[in-house]
Design an enzyme around this catalytic site. Structure first.
Site, PDB file in Angstrom:
ATOM      1  N   LYS A  56      15.474  18.261 -17.981  1.00 13.37           N
ATOM      2  CA  LYS A  56      15.070  16.874 -18.255  1.00 13.37           C
ATOM      3  C   LYS A  56      13.561  16.739 -18.105  1.00 13.37           C
ATOM      4  O   LYS A  56      13.024  16.858 -17.004  1.00 13.37           O
ATOM      5  CB  LYS A  56      15.745  15.881 -17.310  1.00 13.37           C
ATOM      6  N   GLU A  79       9.281  21.254  -5.617  1.00 14.69           N
ATOM      7  CA  GLU A  79       7.822  21.384  -5.672  1.00 14.69           C
ATOM      8  C   GLU A  79       7.276  19.964  -5.675  1.00 14.69           C
ATOM      9  O   GLU A  79       7.389  19.258  -6.679  1.00 14.69           O
ATOM     10  CB  GLU A  79       7.383  22.093  -6.972  1.00 14.69           C
ATOM     11  N   GLU A 108      -1.190  10.701  -1.150  1.00  9.00           N
ATOM     12  CA  GLU A 108      -1.456  11.367  -2.423  1.00  9.00           C
ATOM     13  C   GLU A 108      -1.739  10.285  -3.462  1.00  9.00           C
ATOM     14  O   GLU A 108      -0.894   9.430  -3.737  1.00  9.00           O
ATOM     15  CB  GLU A 108      -0.239  12.194  -2.861  1.00  9.00           C
ATOM     16  N   THR A 126       7.388  13.434  -3.614  1.00  6.85           N
ATOM     17  CA  THR A 126       8.101  13.757  -2.370  1.00  6.85           C
ATOM     18  C   THR A 126       9.260  12.772  -2.168  1.00  6.85           C
ATOM     19  O   THR A 126      10.334  13.144  -1.698  1.00  6.85           O
ATOM     20  CB  THR A 126       7.113  13.739  -1.183  1.00  6.85           C
TER      21      THR A 126
HETATM   22  P1  NDP Z   1       8.858  11.245 -10.045  1.00  3.72           P
HETATM   23  O1  NDP Z   1       9.081  12.094  -8.877  1.00  3.72           O
HETATM   24  O2  NDP Z   1       9.506   9.931 -10.074  1.00  3.72           O
HETATM   25  O3  NDP Z   1       9.286  12.007 -11.380  1.00  3.72           O
HETATM   26  C1  NDP Z   1       9.429  13.391 -11.566  1.00  3.72           C
HETATM   27  C2  NDP Z   1      10.637  13.657 -12.462  1.00  3.72           C
HETATM   28  O4  NDP Z   1      11.831  13.222 -11.819  1.00  3.72           O
HETATM   29  C3  NDP Z   1      10.626  12.900 -13.781  1.00  3.72           C
HETATM   30  O5  NDP Z   1      11.272  13.656 -14.762  1.00  3.72           O
HETATM   31  C4  NDP Z   1      11.431  11.681 -13.425  1.00  3.72           C
HETATM   32  O6  NDP Z   1      11.956  11.033 -14.557  1.00  3.72           O
HETATM   33  C5  NDP Z   1      12.521  12.265 -12.596  1.00  3.72           C
HETATM   34  N1  NDP Z   1      13.180  11.329 -11.685  1.00  3.72           N
HETATM   35  C6  NDP Z   1      12.777  10.111 -11.265  1.00  3.72           C
HETATM   36  N2  NDP Z   1      13.670   9.584 -10.405  1.00  3.72           N
HETATM   37  C7  NDP Z   1      14.652  10.497 -10.275  1.00  3.72           C
HETATM   38  C8  NDP Z   1      15.863  10.545  -9.512  1.00  3.72           C
HETATM   39  N3  NDP Z   1      16.223   9.553  -8.713  1.00  3.72           N
HETATM   40  N4  NDP Z   1      16.645  11.632  -9.620  1.00  3.72           N
HETATM   41  C9  NDP Z   1      16.292  12.649 -10.402  1.00  3.72           C
HETATM   42  N5  NDP Z   1      15.169  12.669 -11.146  1.00  3.72           N
HETATM   43  C10 NDP Z   1      14.356  11.606 -11.078  1.00  3.72           C
HETATM   44  O7  NDP Z   1       7.343  11.060 -10.258  1.00  3.72           O
HETATM   45  P2  NDP Z   1       6.671   9.944 -11.161  1.00  3.72           P
HETATM   46  O8  NDP Z   1       6.514  10.502 -12.467  1.00  3.72           O
HETATM   47  O9  NDP Z   1       7.360   8.636 -11.115  1.00  3.72           O
HETATM   48  O10 NDP Z   1       5.317   9.752 -10.395  1.00  3.72           O
HETATM   49  C11 NDP Z   1       5.284   9.019  -9.179  1.00  3.72           C
HETATM   50  C12 NDP Z   1       4.366   9.688  -8.201  1.00  3.72           C
HETATM   51  O11 NDP Z   1       4.869  10.979  -7.912  1.00  3.72           O
HETATM   52  C13 NDP Z   1       2.988   9.958  -8.720  1.00  3.72           C
HETATM   53  O12 NDP Z   1       2.159   8.889  -8.521  1.00  3.72           O
HETATM   54  C14 NDP Z   1       2.572  11.133  -7.926  1.00  3.72           C
HETATM   55  O13 NDP Z   1       2.051  10.719  -6.703  1.00  3.72           O
HETATM   56  C15 NDP Z   1       3.832  11.874  -7.695  1.00  3.72           C
HETATM   57  N6  NDP Z   1       4.016  13.019  -8.601  1.00  3.72           N
HETATM   58  C16 NDP Z   1       3.829  14.241  -8.097  1.00  3.72           C
HETATM   59  C17 NDP Z   1       3.972  15.338  -8.900  1.00  3.72           C
HETATM   60  C18 NDP Z   1       3.763  16.691  -8.363  1.00  3.72           C
HETATM   61  O14 NDP Z   1       3.766  17.652  -9.118  1.00  3.72           O
HETATM   62  N7  NDP Z   1       3.589  16.832  -7.086  1.00  3.72           N
HETATM   63  C19 NDP Z   1       4.290  15.233 -10.301  1.00  3.72           C
HETATM   64  C20 NDP Z   1       4.519  13.877 -10.744  1.00  3.72           C
HETATM   65  C21 NDP Z   1       4.367  12.847  -9.895  1.00  3.72           C
HETATM   66  P3  NDP Z   1      11.051   9.913 -15.300  1.00  3.72           P
HETATM   67  O15 NDP Z   1       9.776  10.533 -15.643  1.00  3.72           O
HETATM   68  O16 NDP Z   1      11.833   9.624 -16.461  1.00  3.72           O
HETATM   69  O17 NDP Z   1      10.932   8.802 -14.303  1.00  3.72           O
END
Ligand code: NDP
Length: 798
Positions: free
Chosen positions: A195, A269, A403, A249
């Site tokens: 996904k 990660e 972060e 996280t």
């Molecule tokens: P998320 O952790 O929400 O998203 C990462 C992935 O998980 C996306 O594909 C998301 O889908 C999906 N997802 C969201 N909610 C769920 C759930 N309950 N169960 C399973 N999968 C889920 O990150 P965001 O994109 O919303 O970003 C929010 C914050 O997260 C950022 O501001 C940043 O601080 C942090 N972040 C950190 C990352 C890293 O690599 N460390 C990467 C991305 C974000 P969808 O995109 O459709 O919501």
């Protein structure tokens, strides 16, 4: 060109626009009528929900395409396709799978420009980065893993694939995160349901098309697009054998909780707030360029962004002045322009979050310095945030700890190397760190002391398919890339017959009067190298197999656990002692135990009711096991990687830290030794919870520890109710990892309770282990579990 014009150009030194042509990607979108289905079972399918959502170009807000929203039916369909495809894919020879991966790599290479432009359009990151970093690294990942598929059986004997796996990736490196996950999964023989993030599905869809073109068998890769709920459905699906997640996280914690009651493998990660440490003897100009790369690469939307700049006080002013000067020259704007340093933020919601955090930082008293350049006209409607630099911040402030996931840098100063280490480790995260010093001795001395999974010396943001990447603490667990990344998609071949683990019910007490009972036979707890009374003051009866009272043990509670964790945390020098010394102490332990063979054997017999022969066998196997780990203590060494740079990456096996170990009931001495010894050999400090009905075996062991030069605090033993003590340990924020060999229910509870600081957990998933079978209970696999790999990147040359 006349001379005046040339002179003018030299005086102004301004860039002219250098736009990349986006036609190639727009034509691809047009060919698909700007609308995409789901890729399930090798076919493009309409979403069962009939729902679509739009994906936009963050650089100008223009709509790019409509993407399908997968619902529960689509998820069920995709998982059953992956399940159906698994046996055939897994049965293919490594060579055949290798050829598919190789074909994917070749096809990615041939379409690299299309991928780069499409990624820039969908994500807003600069074409310079997609063209030179995201896409080449993705290609390298498939080549590298084509190699692992080819040599899998030889390189990972005794390991097998897992089954269909679910993978959830974020928006910051859409194709690269796909490559990090899909390549090892397929190489290991698993099938995949992936996904992508809602904001950035396009390159994953193009990737699916490439898999179709090269003839990847149906169902081996499935791509389901949709929002967070789609990801959540994947996590909950019972037929997926592993979840691999990259993202926040917060969501990582949710996933840990949801998978606790399953035997799904899990890698997380997650986020970071990584330190960038500049010593006064560093090459300051290089360090400035390093900082630019660390925090303004990908608009700072990088989990391992060097967002906390720690500078030695003597050069702090110089660094701040030079950095401000360098910032003023950064080019921010249309990401398709080849000369841009920074492009657009992924979406307005993310921009608002960044703005809010910077405002909060200001309120905390920080001084804010921002890029004041002008965006060009073609940025209208786009989502941009200026490079931002905050000074006058304190280590504990929100802005230093949260972060931000945007182009925002905070800075603090330090005076001594030890202060730098303290500041660097003052974070709940532990993903990466960058250390700048021309004194390589100093840099290499600092690197092992940083609590994080990756350290870059005099460089930053280096990645390679052959070098593992992943974090400590709340930055998650598991590694991607290299040998350790492959292991995350493999499992040890299990013995066919497994019986369920249960807790042994002690016999009812028959006669209190025991001729051998001395005045006080209440065993104490063992904390910080001393025997101490339990906080509760209570004790529990221990009954021999014939129903006589064997003695009493202390009933340890939360406070005792806290004291033991404190002692174990303070004993971290155990890890710093030489491997040779650790080995010597372990041999000595075996020697001292052997001297009391009769006593231990008769204790085992009287408590468990096993025959004399069985007790001798258990005792002798335990001695041999101690020898094995004493032998391996100086042999579980790291690796030296040779990534495609002028430099090396050292993969160091570091201990997890403070570990809680909850022992099984069966074979009380051997079970305990089998779990304790690999943890000690690897340099961890331990709080051990022995089996309750046979705890006297563990309390007899106090004296062996006392006489064997095991430093105080390295092993702490708390007796009592296993489930109570397991709960206290798994909820304790300073415990870094837990091993439990217990019932299914106990294992689930430990996983659920551990989400606070995302401990590294190993459980037996409620399955009984044969402690006499070396293939299950002894060897390098246990040392690997007791370690986490830190990769230290060291460039060389002028
Ligand atoms: P998320 O952790 O929400 O998203 C990462 C992935 O998980 C996306 O594909 C998301 O889908 C999906 N997802 C969201 N909610 C769920 C759930 N309950 N169960 C399973 N999968 C889920 O990150 P965001 O994109 O919303 O970003 C929010 C914050 O997260 C950022 O501001 C940043 O601080 C942090 N972040 C950190 C990352 C890293 O690599 N460390 C990467 C991305 C974000 P969808 O995109 O459709 O919501």
């Amino acid at each position: 060109m006349n001379q005046t014009k040339i002179k003018e150009i030299f005086e102004k030194m301004e860039y002219s626009p250098a736009p990349e042509n986006k036609e190639i990607a727009m034509n691809w979108l047009k060919d698909h009528k700007f609308k995409f289905g789901l890729f399930i079972d090798g076919k493009w399918q309409k979403p069962k929900s009939g729902k679509f959502f739009k994906t936009e170009n963050p650089a100008n807000g223009e709509k790019l395409a409509l993407i399908s929203e997968a619902d529960k039916n689509d998820i069920n369909h995709s998982v059953s396709a992956a399940k159906k495809a698994f046996p055939k894919w897994n049965d293919l020879s490594g060579h055949k799978r290798s050829r598919y991966l190789y074909a994917i790599a070749r096809q990615l290479q041939k379409n690299s420009r299309l991928f780069a432009v499409l990624e820039t359009l969908d994500n807003g990151k600069t074409i310079r980065e997609t063209r030179d970093i995201d896409i080449p690294l993705s290609i390298r990942h498939f080549y590298h893993h084509a190699g692992w598929a080819q040599v899998l059986e030889k390189e990972f004997p005794d390991y097998t694939s897992i089954g269909p796996v679910g993978q959830i990736i974020p928006w910051n490196f859409p194709l690269l995160m796909l490559a990090w996950k899909v390549a090892p999964a397929l190489a290991a023989g698993n099938t995949v349901v992936l996904k992508p993030a809602e904001f950035t599905s396009l390159t994953a869809l193009l990737f699916a098309e490439i898999c179709e073109q090269i003839g990847l068998p149906q169902g081996v890769l499935n791509v389901v697009t949709g929002p967070g709920e789609t990801g959540s459905l994947l996590v909950e699906h019972p037929d997926l054998k592993k979840i691999a997640f990259t993202g926040s996280t917060e969501v990582g914690r949710l996933i840990r909780e949801k998978t606790a009651a399953t035997d799904k493998k899990l890698t997380l990660e997650l986020g970071g707030k990584s330190p960038f440490i500049v010593f006064e003897d560093s090459d300051l100009d290089s360090a400035i360029e390093g900082i630019v790369d660390a925090i303004w690469f990908n608009q700072g939307q990088v989990c391992c962004a060097g967002s906390r700049l720690l500078v030695q006080e003597s050069v702090s002013e110089k660094i701040i002045d030079r950095l401000k000067n360098r910032m003023s020259k950064l080019r921010v704007g249309n990401p398709l322009d080849k000369s841009m340093d920074m492009g657009a933020i992924i979406a307005p919601i993310q921009k608002k979050r960044i703005e809010k955090l910077v405002e909060q930082g200001k309120k905390e008293g920080a001084n804010v310095w921002q890029w004041t350049g002008k965006l060009s006209k073609d940025c209208k409607g786009g989502c941009y945030f200026p490079p931002t630099f905050l000074t006058n911040v304190s280590p504990a402030s929100m802005i230093s700890q949260t972060e931000i996931f945007g182009p925002v840098l905070v800075t603090m100063t330090f005076r001594t190397p030890s202060e730098a280490i303290m500041l660097a480790n003052n974070s709940k995260y532990g993903l990466s760190a960058s250390v700048w010093s021309e004194n390589i001795n100093q840099a290499l001395h600092i690197a092992p002391q940083l609590k994080c999974g990756v350290v870059w010396i005099n460089c930053t943001n280096q990645f390679d398919a052959g070098v593992g990447f992943g974090g400590y603490r709340e930055s998650g667990f598991g590694r991607e890339g290299g040998n350790e990344g492959m292991r995350e998609y493999l499992k040890k071949i299990e013995p066919k017959i497994y019986t369920e683990q249960f807790r042994i019910k002690p016999p009812k007490i028959k006669k209190i009067a025991n001729k051998n009972l001395k005045i006080d036979q209440t065993a104490k707890l063992y904390i910080n190298g001393k025997q101490s009374r339990p906080d509760s003051g209570y004790s529990l009866n221990i009954i021999n197999s014939d129903g006589t009272l064997a003695g009493q043990i202390s009933h340890g509670n939360r406070k005792d656990v806290r004291n033991a964790v404190e002692a174990a945390s303070k004993a971290s020098d155990w890890h710093k002692s030489t491997h040779h010394l650790r080995a010597q102490i372990l041999y000595y332990l075996a020697e001292n135990l052997e001297m009391r063979a009769d006593e231990f054997q008769s204790r085992i017999t009287s408590l468990t009711g096993s025959s004399k022969r069985e007790s001798i066998l258990e005792f002798e196997t335990a001695i041999s096991r101690i020898f094995t780990y004493a032998a391996l203590a100086d042999k579980h060494e790291g690796l030296i990687h040779d990534p495609p740079m002028r430099g090396l990456a050292l993969a160091l096996n570091e201990p997890i830290g403070v570990m809680g170990i909850i022992c099984p009931d069966e074979n009380p001495l051997l079970g305990m030794i089998s779990m304790l010894l690999p943890a000690l050999a690897q340099g961890n400090t331990v709080i051990l919870v022995p089996s309750k009905p046979f705890a006297l075996v563990a309390t007899d062991f106090f004296q062996i520890l006392e006489t064997s030069d095991v430093p105080p605090g390295v092993v702490n033993i708390i007796t009592g109710e296993s489930h109570e003590l397991a709960e206290h340990l798994s909820k304790h924020e300073n415990v870094d990892g837990i091993w439990i060999s217990g019932t299914k229910e106990e294992c689930e509870t430990v996983k659920k309770n551990s989400i606070g600081n995302l401990k590294i957990i190993w459980t037996n998933d409620g399955k009984k282990i044969d402690w006499f079978d070396k293939s299950q209970s002894e060897g390098r696999e246990w040392l690997r579990r007791a370690a986490q790999v830190k990769n230290v990147w060291i460039p060389y040359g002028e």
